[in-house]
Design an enzyme around this catalytic site. Structure first.
Site, short mmCIF file in Angstrom:
data_model
loop_
_atom_site.label_atom_id
_atom_site.label_comp_id
_atom_site.label_asym_id
_atom_site.label_seq_id
_atom_site.Cartn_x
_atom_site.Cartn_y
_atom_site.Cartn_z
N SER A 167 32.30 23.68 -7.84
CA SER A 167 31.78 23.42 -9.17
C SER A 167 30.60 22.47 -9.08
O SER A 167 30.36 21.87 -8.03
CB SER A 167 32.90 22.84 -10.05
OG SER A 167 33.48 21.71 -9.44
N CYS A 168 29.93 22.35 -10.20
CA CYS A 168 28.73 21.51 -10.29
C CYS A 168 29.04 20.10 -9.78
O CYS A 168 30.09 19.57 -10.10
CB CYS A 168 28.30 21.46 -11.75
SG CYS A 168 26.79 20.58 -12.04
N PRO A 169 28.20 19.42 -9.00
CA PRO A 169 26.85 19.81 -8.60
C PRO A 169 26.79 20.41 -7.20
O PRO A 169 25.69 20.57 -6.67
CB PRO A 169 26.13 18.46 -8.59
CG PRO A 169 27.17 17.52 -8.07
CD PRO A 169 28.50 18.04 -8.58
N MET A 170 27.94 20.73 -6.59
CA MET A 170 27.92 21.13 -5.19
C MET A 170 27.09 22.39 -4.90
O MET A 170 26.34 22.40 -3.92
CB MET A 170 29.36 21.29 -4.66
CG MET A 170 30.21 20.02 -4.72
SD MET A 170 29.35 18.53 -4.22
CE MET A 170 29.14 18.83 -2.47
#
Lengths: 78, 389
Positions: free
Chosen positions: A16-19
């Site tokens: 999930s964000c920000p990965m």
């Protein structure tokens, strides 16, 4: 549509964000100009973020392909 | 006929499928948050999350007093509404799916969740209760929290940059629900309607009040998911990529919220000390640092974690579970065992209008937001604060 031949594959499924964006940026940095990065992702936010980021940085977003359970992104480094 | 059908299709595309800009989301959320405060109480996340965690500690006998029932406890109802609204948004847009993260992300979720519980315990709230709503309610603690959050987010970003160079994680997957999505969405809408109706018709003394809370926060949840409004992003991206779109949306939302709440308090519709917590000092500062760093690693703040729970991000389920368990026990110790708040060394309650009057207080908050806005805007071009890739 013809198959796009990618130079490198990046698996961001389940992230999930920000990965996803962080990994995409790092992967693109390690590519040469004109090479293509293929990304697999499941985060709904990535679609807009990749599009905006490519526009800003000048990379070419060749395609977004919806597969069962994930999206494929093809990015050509400027 | 066909043109009306096309209008409907356009409406679906605009209102339910495509993402709203952070500015649109920010305006709608501020509007609903002001309505919620006028209706009953200020918006918050952690009170409800703590209530869920208290049930865990109560069940295993660590906390003796029976916690309030989650269905009849307003803080919890706010979260239930938010999650349901975000779920409706996700499913109607075909975006719901169970995303199973790689192991590293699960570990990060556990650690970040525990730290978020501790940070939000100190600050008596998360980025919503102790920052967004705190500033909106003209509490000095929100300003201290903001400084803490910046420091914490900077630390969190440093960690992420280190991680990206040294650790790798892959092998996650998604259990997607494909064409089931709209059916789940319709079930969500039915639950929303029946739930709201049930609250308003119930014999419970707070029934109608909670019904309003439920549907208003469902609106917030819908708007926050559709715009993917993310306060972590608004703090993080100026450091990471320079992108200031989210920060601009959040800044605008905050100014509108502050204006609305200032009017509610000035007109004596709401009690002036509402959401002014005794945290002006170390509590908000340390809480902000810990919470700020943890929310970056978690990939979601208080509200951001909940709307990602609703779209099926299992990492954020883990975050919320550990957040609730750690916050419940830490606050139990702060409040009841160590009794820190009465001693006053962690901070005091500062209601800005007591020192400056309402007009100047509003201007102070607005100026802080304006400076933040201008800095991130300038940073977007100059990349002065960017430390990312």
């Amino acid at each position: 549509m013809a198959e796009i031949k990618a130079d490198q594959l990046l698996d961001c499924k389940g992230l999930s964000c920000p990965m996803p964006m962080l990994k995409i940026k790092k992967a693109i940095k390690d590519l040469k100009s004109g090479q293509i990065l293929e990304v697999w992702g499941t985060d709904p936010g990535t679609k807009n973020e990749v599009t905006e980021w490519c526009k800003k940085e000048g990379h070419e977003l060749l395609a977004i392909i919806e597969e069962a359970g994930y999206n494929k992104y093809f990015i050509k480094k400027k | 006929m066909s043109t009306f059908f096309e209008t409907l299709k356009d409406f679906y595309q605009q209102a339910m499928k495509s993402n709203w800009s952070p500015v649109v989301g920010g305006i709608i959320i501020a509007f609903l948050a002001v309505l919620l405060e006028a209706w009953y109480r200020p918006w918050g996340i952690v009170g409800g999350i703590r209530n869920w965690g208290e049930w865990f500690w109560y069940a295993i006998g660590v906390i003796e007093d029976r916690p309030p029932h989650p269905i009849w406890f307003s803080s919890s109802v706010l979260n239930l509404g938010l999650v349901l609204g975000a779920f409706i948004s996700a499913t109607l847009a075909f975006e719901f799916g169970l995303r199973i993260p790689p192991l590293l992300e699960i570990i990060k979720g556990i650690i970040a969740g525990i730290l978020m519980g501790i940070g939000a315990g100190l600050a008596q709230g998360c980025n919503i209760g102790a920052w967004y709503m705190s500033l909106g309610n003209l509490s000095g603690s929100g300003i201290i929290m903001m400084i803490g959050l910046f420091i914490g987010v900077f630390i969190g970003v440093k960690y992420l940059l280190w991680e990206i160079e040294h650790l790798s994680s892959s092998g996650g997957r998604e259990i997607s629900f494909g064409k089931l999505n709209p059916i789940l969405g319709i079930i969500g809408i039915i639950i929303l309607i029946l739930g709201t109706y049930g609250y308003f018709r119930s014999e419970h003394e707070d029934g109608a009040v909670l019904g309003g809370c439920f549907i208003l926060t469902a609106g917030i949840g819908y708007a926050i998911h559709r715009s993917r409004l993310c306060i972590v992003n608004s703090f993080r991206e100026p450091f990471l990529s320079g992108d200031a779109r989210m920060a601009r949306g959040v800044a605008l939302s905050l100014i509108l919220l502050t204006l609305g709440v200032t009017i509610l308090k000035m007109a004596e519709i709401k009690e002036e000390m509402l959401y002014v917590t005794p945290t002006f000092g170390l509590a908000a500062f340390l809480g902000g640092i810990i919470f700020g760093a943890a929310m970056v690693v978690a990939g979601g703040c208080g509200s951001g974690a909940l709307w990602r729970v609703a779209e099926g991000q299992l990492k954020l389920w883990i975050v919320v579970i550990f957040f609730s368990i750690s916050n419940a026990i830490f606050r139990h110790y702060l409040d009841n065992v160590w009794e820190v708040w009465d001693k006053g060394y962690l901070g005091k309650a500062v209601f800005l209008p007591h020192y400056f009057g309402y007009g100047i207080s509003f201007i102070i908050i607005a100026l802080i937001i304006l400076i933040w806005y201008l800095l991130v805007d300038w940073n977007e071009k100059s990349e002065k604060f960017v430390i990312g890739i």
